[in-house]
Design a protein around this motif. Structure first.
Motif, PDB file in Angstrom:
ATOM      1  N   PHE A   7       0.826  -1.216   0.000  1.00  0.00           N
ATOM      2  CA  PHE A   7       0.000   0.000   0.000  1.00  0.00           C
ATOM      3  C   PHE A   7       0.859   1.265   0.000  1.00  0.00           C
ATOM      4  O   PHE A   7       0.664   2.151  -0.844  1.00  0.00           O
ATOM      5  N   PHE A   8       1.801   1.365   0.929  1.00  0.00           N
ATOM      6  CA  PHE A   8       2.537   2.614   1.097  1.00  0.00           C
ATOM      7  C   PHE A   8       3.556   2.871  -0.013  1.00  0.00           C
ATOM      8  O   PHE A   8       3.851   4.023  -0.339  1.00  0.00           O
ATOM      9  N   PHE A   9       4.101   1.819  -0.621  1.00  0.00           N
ATOM     10  CA  PHE A   9       5.158   2.017  -1.610  1.00  0.00           C
ATOM     11  C   PHE A   9       4.683   1.853  -3.054  1.00  0.00           C
ATOM     12  O   PHE A   9       5.412   2.184  -3.982  1.00  0.00           O
ATOM     13  N   HIS A  10       3.444   1.339  -3.245  1.00  0.00           N
ATOM     14  CA  HIS A  10       2.976   1.144  -4.612  1.00  0.00           C
ATOM     15  C   HIS A  10       1.590   1.735  -4.866  1.00  0.00           C
ATOM     16  O   HIS A  10       1.375   2.416  -5.854  1.00  0.00           O
ATOM     17  N   ARG A  52      -2.285  -8.437  -7.419  1.00  0.00           N
ATOM     18  CA  ARG A  52      -2.373  -7.084  -7.992  1.00  0.00           C
ATOM     19  C   ARG A  52      -1.326  -6.898  -9.089  1.00  0.00           C
ATOM     20  O   ARG A  52      -1.636  -6.415 -10.182  1.00  0.00           O
ATOM     21  N   GLN A  53      -0.077  -7.300  -8.806  1.00  0.00           N
ATOM     22  CA  GLN A  53       0.964  -7.155  -9.805  1.00  0.00           C
ATOM     23  C   GLN A  53       0.700  -8.068 -11.003  1.00  0.00           C
ATOM     24  O   GLN A  53       0.937  -7.690 -12.154  1.00  0.00           O
ATOM     25  N   TRP A  57       7.780  -7.267  -9.483  1.00  0.00           N
ATOM     26  CA  TRP A  57       7.131  -7.568  -8.204  1.00  0.00           C
ATOM     27  C   TRP A  57       6.343  -8.862  -8.243  1.00  0.00           C
ATOM     28  O   TRP A  57       6.198  -9.541  -7.217  1.00  0.00           O
ATOM     29  N   THR A  58       5.871  -9.253  -9.410  1.00  0.00           N
ATOM     30  CA  THR A  58       5.248 -10.569  -9.521  1.00  0.00           C
ATOM     31  C   THR A  58       6.276 -11.658  -9.237  1.00  0.00           C
ATOM     32  O   THR A  58       6.017 -12.618  -8.493  1.00  0.00           O
ATOM     33  N   LEU A 108       5.221  -2.438 -17.346  1.00  0.00           N
ATOM     34  CA  LEU A 108       5.379  -3.884 -17.490  1.00  0.00           C
ATOM     35  C   LEU A 108       6.566  -4.377 -16.679  1.00  0.00           C
ATOM     36  O   LEU A 108       6.507  -5.440 -16.047  1.00  0.00           O
ATOM     37  N   ARG A 109       7.635  -3.587 -16.645  1.00  0.00           N
ATOM     38  CA  ARG A 109       8.833  -3.971 -15.886  1.00  0.00           C
ATOM     39  C   ARG A 109       8.525  -4.026 -14.398  1.00  0.00           C
ATOM     40  O   ARG A 109       8.929  -4.964 -13.696  1.00  0.00           O
ATOM     41  N   GLU A 110       7.809  -3.025 -13.900  1.00  0.00           N
ATOM     42  CA  GLU A 110       7.453  -2.995 -12.480  1.00  0.00           C
ATOM     43  C   GLU A 110       6.565  -4.181 -12.114  1.00  0.00           C
ATOM     44  O   GLU A 110       6.794  -4.863 -11.108  1.00  0.00           O
TER      45      GLU A 110
END
Length: 409
Positions: free
Chosen positions: A23-26, A239-240, A41-42, A35-37
């Motif tokens: 929540f706080f960082f994304h 989510r990712q 994280w996935t 797409l890279r992000e």
């Protein structure tokens, strides 16, 4: 392996910490993940789940390790199937792309809480009533049948379950979003935004999904700790994953068949287990029935094999390719016309629409002929091109790529 209270507390704190970090960082800052992000994280969340499973295998033995991985893979596959519904809900409620992360995280939290409650209830029932395995098995077999029947439904039609109908009736919201806020002001009055309605829809739909997924994982392991952790880790990276495989969701045309086979397998496994522990008076006079049970390692191998076959078959399917491009074109045109207002992202959406239209023109003629017969889609594409031309003339929301008439699909 008995799991101590300390391990339980540390595990729960770790999962809560991951949600707070997310929540706080994304999610707190509204943005569209690249797409890279999403891929980064996935992979991190999947790696965490795998490393946790390796730890279970080392400290709990091969049986517990196999049970955890079978449960995790099954729950992850069911979660991917749930993403189809999330995508339709986002489209139906016209949620701006940058604000979808908060809706998804809210849905994940609600789903985790609901499934935790169902896990506690399921464990209590299993400990008190051995016949509950018959009920769980029947639920999964019925669900498998429903998945096969639902293949004839419109894949682009948003669900309309009782939770959504109740929410629409009692939550009177404004017509416009105000970023990702739940409340806004209209004519000096504080009113609800559609964001609250879509969160209720996602959360309520998650609860309904739990009615299928919890019996499925209890069919693979009755260890409550493994049920909870496999369920939690399958949800944490959802989510990712949504933003990573967004363009591939419509391509997985055979995933429902694979899930139906997996749920049917687990349903049979549950019924066999129930027969082995039978104490129901009208079945074999309440005596146990010696039947062969399906080993967990075999279940894990079958589950992974079925998923690989259905995913590969979907990716190689011309039907899946056509459905992917049609759904993407419809979604991009709808977002361009009715959802997005940010000029930068508006340009990106229009460019994506042109790419999908180019892909549509490269399909075999039989698929292009069917697409041309979809009046609603063709009208939507023409409206998008017309609006783009108007915006170019006005000097706003300009996409530099030359447009081509959708009638040439």
């Amino acid at each position: 392996m008995q799991v101590s209270g300390v391990v339980w507390v540390l595990t729960v704190l770790f999962i809560v910490g991951l949600l707070l970090f997310d929540f706080f960082f994304h999610v707190r800052r509204a943005h569209v993940p690249t797409l890279r992000e999403a891929a980064l994280w996935t992979s991190i969340y999947v790696s965490i789940a795998i490393m946790f499973g390796i730890g279970v295998w080392i400290f709990g033995g091969s049986t517990m390790g196999a049970e955890y991985f079978a449960g995790y893979v099954t729950e992850e596959a069911l979660s991917v199937d749930n993403l189809f519904v999330f995508l339709l809900l986002m489209t139906s409620f016209k949620v701006p792309r940058a604000d979808q992360q908060k809706v998804l995280l809210f849905g994940i939290v609600v789903s985790l809480l609901a499934r935790t409650g169902f896990i506690v209830l399921g464990a209590a029932l299993i400990n008190s009533f051995a016949w509950i395995f018959y009920i769980f098995g029947l639920i999964l077999l019925v669900t498998a049948g429903n998945l096969l029947r639902e293949k004839g439904d419109d894949p682009d039609e948003a669900p309309d379950n009782i939770v959504i109908r109740i929410a629409r009736r009692f939550l009177h919201t404004s017509d416009e979003y105000d970023g990702d806020k739940l409340f806004t002001y209209q004519d000096g009055k504080r009113v609800l935004t559609p964001m609250l309605l879509v969160m209720v829809a996602i959360g309520g739909t998650d609860i309904l999904f739990a009615l299928d997924s919890i019996p499925a994982i209890f069919g693979l392991t009755q260890n409550v700790y493994l049920v909870f952790t496999a369920t939690a880790f399958s949800l944490l990276g959802l989510r990712q994953l949504y933003f990573l495989i967004d363009g591939l969701l419509d391509r997985l045309v055979y995933l429902s068949y694979g899930l139906a086979a997996i749920l049917a397998l687990i349903g049979v496994k549950l019924v066999l287990h129930a027969l082995h522990q039978n104490n129901v008076p009208f079945i074999n006079e309440g005596e146990h029935i010696d039947v062969a049970e399906i080993p967990t390692l075999l279940s894990l191998a079958i589950i992974i094999g079925v998923l690989l076959i259905t995913v590969v078959a979907s990716l190689l399917s011309p039907k899946g390719r056509a459905r992917t491009h049609v759904a993407a074109a419809r979604r991009h045109a709808g977002d361009f016309l009715d959802v997005e207002t940010d000029p930068k992202y508006c340009d990106e959406i229009y460019h994506r629409l042109l790419v999908e239209e180019k892909s549509l023109r490269e399909l075999p003629e039989k698929y292009r002929a069917r697409i041309r017969q979809e009046d609603e889609l063709m009208t939507l594409l023409r409206r998008a091109h017309q609006l783009h031309a108007e915006r170019v003339a006005a000097g706003s929301c300009f996409a530099p790529t030359a447009s081509r008439s959708s009638g040439d699909a």
